[in-house]
Design a protein around this motif. Structure first.
Motif, mmCIF file in Angstrom:
data_model
loop_
_atom_site.group_PDB
_atom_site.id
_atom_site.type_symbol
_atom_site.label_atom_id
_atom_site.label_comp_id
_atom_site.label_asym_id
_atom_site.label_seq_id
_atom_site.Cartn_x
_atom_site.Cartn_y
_atom_site.Cartn_z
ATOM 1 N N ARG A 105 3.495 4.533 -2.655
ATOM 2 C CA ARG A 105 4.386 3.650 -3.407
ATOM 3 C C ARG A 105 5.765 4.239 -3.663
ATOM 4 O O ARG A 105 6.586 3.626 -4.322
ATOM 5 N N THR A 106 6.024 5.438 -3.150
ATOM 6 C CA THR A 106 7.285 6.109 -3.482
ATOM 7 C C THR A 106 8.329 6.036 -2.381
ATOM 8 O O THR A 106 9.355 6.693 -2.468
ATOM 9 N N LEU A 107 8.065 5.250 -1.357
ATOM 10 C CA LEU A 107 9.030 5.038 -0.277
ATOM 11 C C LEU A 107 9.517 6.344 0.354
ATOM 12 O O LEU A 107 10.698 6.512 0.629
ATOM 13 N N GLY A 108 8.596 7.294 0.534
ATOM 14 C CA GLY A 108 8.923 8.545 1.210
ATOM 15 C C GLY A 108 9.724 9.549 0.391
ATOM 16 O O GLY A 108 10.125 10.576 0.895
ATOM 17 N N MET A 109 9.979 9.259 -0.878
ATOM 18 C CA MET A 109 10.740 10.174 -1.729
ATOM 19 C C MET A 109 9.811 11.242 -2.310
ATOM 20 O O MET A 109 8.647 10.976 -2.569
ATOM 21 N N HIS A 110 10.356 12.433 -2.521
ATOM 22 C CA HIS A 110 9.592 13.465 -3.221
ATOM 23 C C HIS A 110 9.808 13.259 -4.719
ATOM 24 O O HIS A 110 10.937 13.212 -5.186
#
Length: 181
Positions: A105-110
């Motif tokens: 659910r974080t769209l590839g963000m860390h």
């Protein structure tokens, strides 16, 4: 900061969140099963700054049958908190599944995250050693802490970790923005 909590049923997600948000005033011996999502809000001061972070904590159900509903509410969190019971091997093993669902659910963000081992007061029943959990958390890019909600030990620690990590990430983004202008 939108903080999503995840973990199996009965690991202490609700107890941990409620004890933190009430400053220790609401430990209940019997909790009912969380069937949806409860939103709790608390402001956390960031040490050595005049800043604070307002945490919007989404305490979600741990049962599979509710997890599809949760995933809609987990859209784009800013911080992750995975909780397991140190006396329950399966709850630790399932952390990988919960983390995968949240990260989807974080769209590839860390994002900043913390793995929390709860119920450390049950010393004789420990099934997951601290070192093993710390190593897994590090591999996953999570910070690690252990708590005992019942004994009020380290209840605020995971939330302070998340607030500080989110604040640091925010400051880095602001500095990057200013360097571009």
């Amino acid at each position: 900061c939108k903080c999503s909590h995840a973990g199996d049923s009965a690991v202490g997600k609700t107890a941990l969140t409620q004890m933190f948000c009430s400053d220790g005033a609401h430990f209940q011996k019997n909790y009912t099963l969380t069937t949806g999502v409860e939103l709790l809000v608390k402001t956390v001061s960031v040490p050595e700054t005049s800043d604070s972070v307002e945490l919007f904590i989404f305490d979600s159900a741990g049962k599979e049958l509710f997890s599809e509903m949760m995933e809609k509410l987990w859209e784009q969190p800013n911080a992750l908190c995975i909780i397991y019971d140190v006396t329950n091997e399966q709850s630790f093993s399932n952390c990988a599944k919960w983390l995968e669902r949240l990260r989807a659910r974080t769209l590839g963000m860390h994002l900043p995250g913390v793995l929390v081992g709860n119920k450390t007061d049950l010393i004789g029943r420990r099934a997951v050693e601290q070192k093993r959990a710390e190593e897994w958390a590090e591999i996953q890019g999570l910070q690690y802490c252990e708590t005992s909600v019942k004994e009020m030990e380290n209840v605020e620690v995971p939330f302070h970790i998340l607030a500080n990590s989110f604040h640091q990430l925010y400051r880095e983004k602001v500095e990057t923005f200013h360097s571009l202008v």
